[in-house]
Design a protein around this motif. Structure first.
Motif, PDB file in Angstrom:
ATOM      1  N   LEU A 110      18.646  22.724 -35.843  1.00  0.00           N
ATOM      2  CA  LEU A 110      17.912  21.850 -34.934  1.00  0.00           C
ATOM      3  C   LEU A 110      18.094  22.282 -33.489  1.00  0.00           C
ATOM      4  O   LEU A 110      17.146  22.257 -32.698  1.00  0.00           O
ATOM      5  CB  LEU A 110      18.334  20.398 -35.130  1.00  0.00           C
ATOM      6  CG  LEU A 110      17.985  19.788 -36.489  1.00  0.00           C
ATOM      7  CD1 LEU A 110      18.573  18.384 -36.603  1.00  0.00           C
ATOM      8  CD2 LEU A 110      16.481  19.781 -36.741  1.00  0.00           C
ATOM      9  N   GLU A 111      19.303  22.673 -33.122  1.00  0.00           N
ATOM     10  CA  GLU A 111      19.541  23.144 -31.761  1.00  0.00           C
ATOM     11  C   GLU A 111      18.713  24.385 -31.462  1.00  0.00           C
ATOM     12  O   GLU A 111      18.133  24.505 -30.376  1.00  0.00           O
ATOM     13  CB  GLU A 111      21.032  23.423 -31.547  1.00  0.00           C
ATOM     14  CG  GLU A 111      21.858  22.159 -31.460  1.00  0.00           C
ATOM     15  CD  GLU A 111      23.346  22.397 -31.370  1.00  0.00           C
ATOM     16  OE1 GLU A 111      24.045  21.499 -30.865  1.00  0.00           O
ATOM     17  OE2 GLU A 111      23.835  23.469 -31.803  1.00  0.00           O
ATOM     18  N   ALA A 112      18.621  25.283 -32.442  1.00  0.00           N
ATOM     19  CA  ALA A 112      17.822  26.501 -32.251  1.00  0.00           C
ATOM     20  C   ALA A 112      16.337  26.186 -32.072  1.00  0.00           C
ATOM     21  O   ALA A 112      15.603  26.932 -31.421  1.00  0.00           O
ATOM     22  CB  ALA A 112      18.022  27.451 -33.434  1.00  0.00           C
ATOM     23  N   ARG A 113      15.890  25.062 -32.615  1.00  0.00           N
ATOM     24  CA  ARG A 113      14.490  24.633 -32.481  1.00  0.00           C
ATOM     25  C   ARG A 113      14.216  23.907 -31.166  1.00  0.00           C
ATOM     26  O   ARG A 113      13.084  23.587 -30.859  1.00  0.00           O
ATOM     27  CB  ARG A 113      14.114  23.663 -33.600  1.00  0.00           C
ATOM     28  CG  ARG A 113      14.070  24.239 -34.961  1.00  0.00           C
ATOM     29  CD  ARG A 113      13.650  23.120 -35.911  1.00  0.00           C
ATOM     30  NE  ARG A 113      13.782  23.517 -37.276  1.00  0.00           N
ATOM     31  CZ  ARG A 113      13.517  22.732 -38.298  1.00  0.00           C
ATOM     32  NH1 ARG A 113      13.109  21.485 -38.092  1.00  0.00           N
ATOM     33  NH2 ARG A 113      13.655  23.154 -39.528  1.00  0.00           N
ATOM     34  N   GLY A 114      15.265  23.547 -30.472  1.00  0.00           N
ATOM     35  CA  GLY A 114      15.082  22.811 -29.233  1.00  0.00           C
ATOM     36  C   GLY A 114      15.211  21.306 -29.374  1.00  0.00           C
ATOM     37  O   GLY A 114      14.872  20.561 -28.460  1.00  0.00           O
TER      38      GLY A 114
ATOM     39  N   GLU B 130      23.893  13.870 -29.375  1.00  0.00           N
ATOM     40  CA  GLU B 130      23.206  14.737 -28.423  1.00  0.00           C
ATOM     41  C   GLU B 130      23.421  16.177 -28.887  1.00  0.00           C
ATOM     42  O   GLU B 130      24.534  16.551 -29.261  1.00  0.00           O
ATOM     43  CB  GLU B 130      23.785  14.566 -27.019  1.00  0.00           C
ATOM     44  CG  GLU B 130      23.750  13.141 -26.495  1.00  0.00           C
ATOM     45  CD  GLU B 130      22.402  12.725 -25.989  1.00  0.00           C
ATOM     46  OE1 GLU B 130      21.590  13.587 -25.603  1.00  0.00           O
ATOM     47  OE2 GLU B 130      22.140  11.499 -25.986  1.00  0.00           O
ATOM     48  N   LEU B 131      22.363  16.973 -28.858  1.00  0.00           N
ATOM     49  CA  LEU B 131      22.473  18.358 -29.304  1.00  0.00           C
ATOM     50  C   LEU B 131      22.417  19.298 -28.104  1.00  0.00           C
ATOM     51  O   LEU B 131      21.783  19.005 -27.094  1.00  0.00           O
ATOM     52  CB  LEU B 131      21.341  18.682 -30.277  1.00  0.00           C
ATOM     53  CG  LEU B 131      21.267  17.795 -31.528  1.00  0.00           C
ATOM     54  CD1 LEU B 131      20.149  18.252 -32.447  1.00  0.00           C
ATOM     55  CD2 LEU B 131      22.587  17.768 -32.272  1.00  0.00           C
ATOM     56  N   ASN B 132      23.070  20.424 -28.252  1.00  0.00           N
ATOM     57  CA  ASN B 132      23.064  21.461 -27.213  1.00  0.00           C
ATOM     58  C   ASN B 132      21.912  22.401 -27.499  1.00  0.00           C
ATOM     59  O   ASN B 132      22.081  23.444 -28.116  1.00  0.00           O
ATOM     60  CB  ASN B 132      24.384  22.233 -27.216  1.00  0.00           C
ATOM     61  CG  ASN B 132      25.558  21.330 -26.912  1.00  0.00           C
ATOM     62  OD1 ASN B 132      25.469  20.492 -26.031  1.00  0.00           O
ATOM     63  ND2 ASN B 132      26.629  21.483 -27.651  1.00  0.00           N
ATOM     64  N   SER B 133      20.760  21.998 -27.080  1.00  0.00           N
ATOM     65  CA  SER B 133      19.553  22.750 -27.386  1.00  0.00           C
ATOM     66  C   SER B 133      19.503  24.063 -26.617  1.00  0.00           C
ATOM     67  O   SER B 133      19.827  24.107 -25.432  1.00  0.00           O
ATOM     68  CB  SER B 133      18.319  21.900 -27.041  1.00  0.00           C
ATOM     69  OG  SER B 133      17.163  22.632 -27.271  1.00  0.00           O
ATOM     70  N   SER B 134      19.093  25.102 -27.310  1.00  0.00           N
ATOM     71  CA  SER B 134      18.975  26.408 -26.661  1.00  0.00           C
ATOM     72  C   SER B 134      17.591  26.626 -26.069  1.00  0.00           C
ATOM     73  O   SER B 134      17.311  27.682 -25.532  1.00  0.00           O
ATOM     74  CB  SER B 134      19.296  27.517 -27.670  1.00  0.00           C
ATOM     75  OG  SER B 134      18.387  27.485 -28.749  1.00  0.00           O
ATOM     76  N   LYS B 135      16.703  25.647 -26.198  1.00  0.00           N
ATOM     77  CA  LYS B 135      15.345  25.782 -25.646  1.00  0.00           C
ATOM     78  C   LYS B 135      15.138  24.806 -24.526  1.00  0.00           C
ATOM     79  O   LYS B 135      15.745  23.796 -24.429  1.00  0.00           O
ATOM     80  CB  LYS B 135      14.302  25.548 -26.742  1.00  0.00           C
ATOM     81  CG  LYS B 135      14.283  26.671 -27.734  1.00  0.00           C
ATOM     82  CD  LYS B 135      13.119  26.501 -28.664  1.00  0.00           C
ATOM     83  CE  LYS B 135      13.056  27.680 -29.617  1.00  0.00           C
ATOM     84  NZ  LYS B 135      11.967  27.666 -30.492  1.00  0.00           N
TER      85      LYS B 135
ATOM     86  N   ASP C 168      11.390  12.293 -26.936  1.00  0.00           N
ATOM     87  CA  ASP C 168      10.923  13.668 -27.112  1.00  0.00           C
ATOM     88  C   ASP C 168      12.043  14.518 -27.707  1.00  0.00           C
ATOM     89  O   ASP C 168      13.211  14.333 -27.381  1.00  0.00           O
ATOM     90  CB  ASP C 168      10.499  14.268 -25.770  1.00  0.00           C
ATOM     91  CG  ASP C 168       9.185  13.696 -25.279  1.00  0.00           C
ATOM     92  OD1 ASP C 168       8.425  13.153 -26.109  1.00  0.00           O
ATOM     93  OD2 ASP C 168       8.929  13.787 -24.068  1.00  0.00           O
ATOM     94  N   HIS C 169      11.662  15.435 -28.561  1.00  0.00           N
ATOM     95  CA  HIS C 169      12.595  16.421 -29.127  1.00  0.00           C
ATOM     96  C   HIS C 169      13.740  15.773 -29.905  1.00  0.00           C
ATOM     97  O   HIS C 169      14.880  16.191 -29.805  1.00  0.00           O
ATOM     98  CB  HIS C 169      13.148  17.344 -28.040  1.00  0.00           C
ATOM     99  CG  HIS C 169      12.094  17.993 -27.209  1.00  0.00           C
ATOM    100  ND1 HIS C 169      11.244  18.952 -27.711  1.00  0.00           N
ATOM    101  CD2 HIS C 169      11.720  17.799 -25.927  1.00  0.00           C
ATOM    102  CE1 HIS C 169      10.407  19.324 -26.766  1.00  0.00           C
ATOM    103  NE2 HIS C 169      10.667  18.647 -25.662  1.00  0.00           N
ATOM    104  N   SER C 170      13.446  14.716 -30.665  1.00  0.00           N
ATOM    105  CA  SER C 170      14.477  14.092 -31.485  1.00  0.00           C
ATOM    106  C   SER C 170      14.085  14.154 -32.960  1.00  0.00           C
ATOM    107  O   SER C 170      12.921  14.291 -33.297  1.00  0.00           O
ATOM    108  CB  SER C 170      14.731  12.648 -31.059  1.00  0.00           C
ATOM    109  OG  SER C 170      13.606  11.850 -31.291  1.00  0.00           O
ATOM    110  N   VAL C 171      15.101  14.080 -33.796  1.00  0.00           N
ATOM    111  CA  VAL C 171      14.932  14.134 -35.246  1.00  0.00           C
ATOM    112  C   VAL C 171      15.763  13.010 -35.851  1.00  0.00           C
ATOM    113  O   VAL C 171      16.827  12.671 -35.335  1.00  0.00           O
ATOM    114  CB  VAL C 171      15.386  15.515 -35.793  1.00  0.00           C
ATOM    115  CG1 VAL C 171      15.531  15.507 -37.310  1.00  0.00           C
ATOM    116  CG2 VAL C 171      14.419  16.610 -35.368  1.00  0.00           C
ATOM    117  N   VAL C 172      15.274  12.441 -36.948  1.00  0.00           N
ATOM    118  CA  VAL C 172      16.017  11.429 -37.686  1.00  0.00           C
ATOM    119  C   VAL C 172      16.502  12.050 -38.998  1.00  0.00           C
ATOM    120  O   VAL C 172      15.713  12.627 -39.746  1.00  0.00           O
ATOM    121  CB  VAL C 172      15.139  10.191 -37.982  1.00  0.00           C
ATOM    122  CG1 VAL C 172      15.899   9.182 -38.830  1.00  0.00           C
ATOM    123  CG2 VAL C 172      14.649   9.554 -36.690  1.00  0.00           C
TER     124      VAL C 172
END
Length: 175
Positions: free
Chosen positions: A116-120, A170-175, A85-89
């Motif tokens: 991408l982080e801003a998108r969650g 790993e991204l630091n998602s803001s959502k 879930d919540h991943s991008v290639v």
């Protein structure tokens, strides 16, 4: 510098930068006839138009000094073995050869990660040829780590270059 999402009306500009950036960098990775075949498969008008109409695919122009100097392509869905879930290639990131070493790729990837982080988005995956040590080191400096081994199954591509490292950040998602 600018990272600009490509729109359907820009398909010819996108085709040109995709074809130029890829062919100038990777012409020697193919057996005879392979480069032409690949460019038609990946960067034909029909393929680019289909990708631009696909909600899971996005292209971005990488601009430097008001010129298109590269592009990147992301996909929000992936193969079943990577379906988190919540991943991008990150499918593609290519710069014109004369723009390498100027920090443009690092900047473009950093800007993409912020978007991408801003998108969650939670994870960003990519695959890189396992013998391309410079690219692997570049991605590691940007926080990517080895995830798994895979193989590029594509006709005409030189056999010794088909081994791939799948990498993840790993991204630091803001959502």
């Amino acid at each position: 510098m600018n990272l600009k999402k490509a729109s359907a009306t820009e398909y010819m500009d996108l085709k040109k930068i995709c074809t130029d950036a890829y062919a100038l960098n990777f012409h020697d990775h193919w057996n005879e006839g392979g480069l032409e075949w690949y460019l038609e498969q990946e960067f034909s008008v029909e393929r680019i138009m289909a990708d631009l109409a696909d909600d899971t695919t996005e292209y971005f122009f990488i601009e430097h000094k008001l010129k298109q100097v590269g592009f990147l392509k992301i996909k929000t869905t992936s193969s079943t073995d990577l379906s988190f879930d919540h991943s991008v290639v990150l499918e593609k990131i290519y710069l014109l050869p004369e723009c390498k070493g100027l920090g443009i790729g690092k900047w473009a990837l950093g800007t993409l990660i912020e978007k991408l982080e801003a998108r969650g988005t939670k994870k960003l995956f990519l695959a890189v040829i396992d013998t391309n040590l410079n690219a692997i080191a570049f991605y590691e400096k940007l926080g990517f780590s080895y995830h798994s081994k895979t193989r590029l199954e594509i006709p005409y591509f030189k056999e010794e270059l088909k081994g791939m490292h799948r990498m993840v950040r790993e991204l630091n998602s803001s959502k």
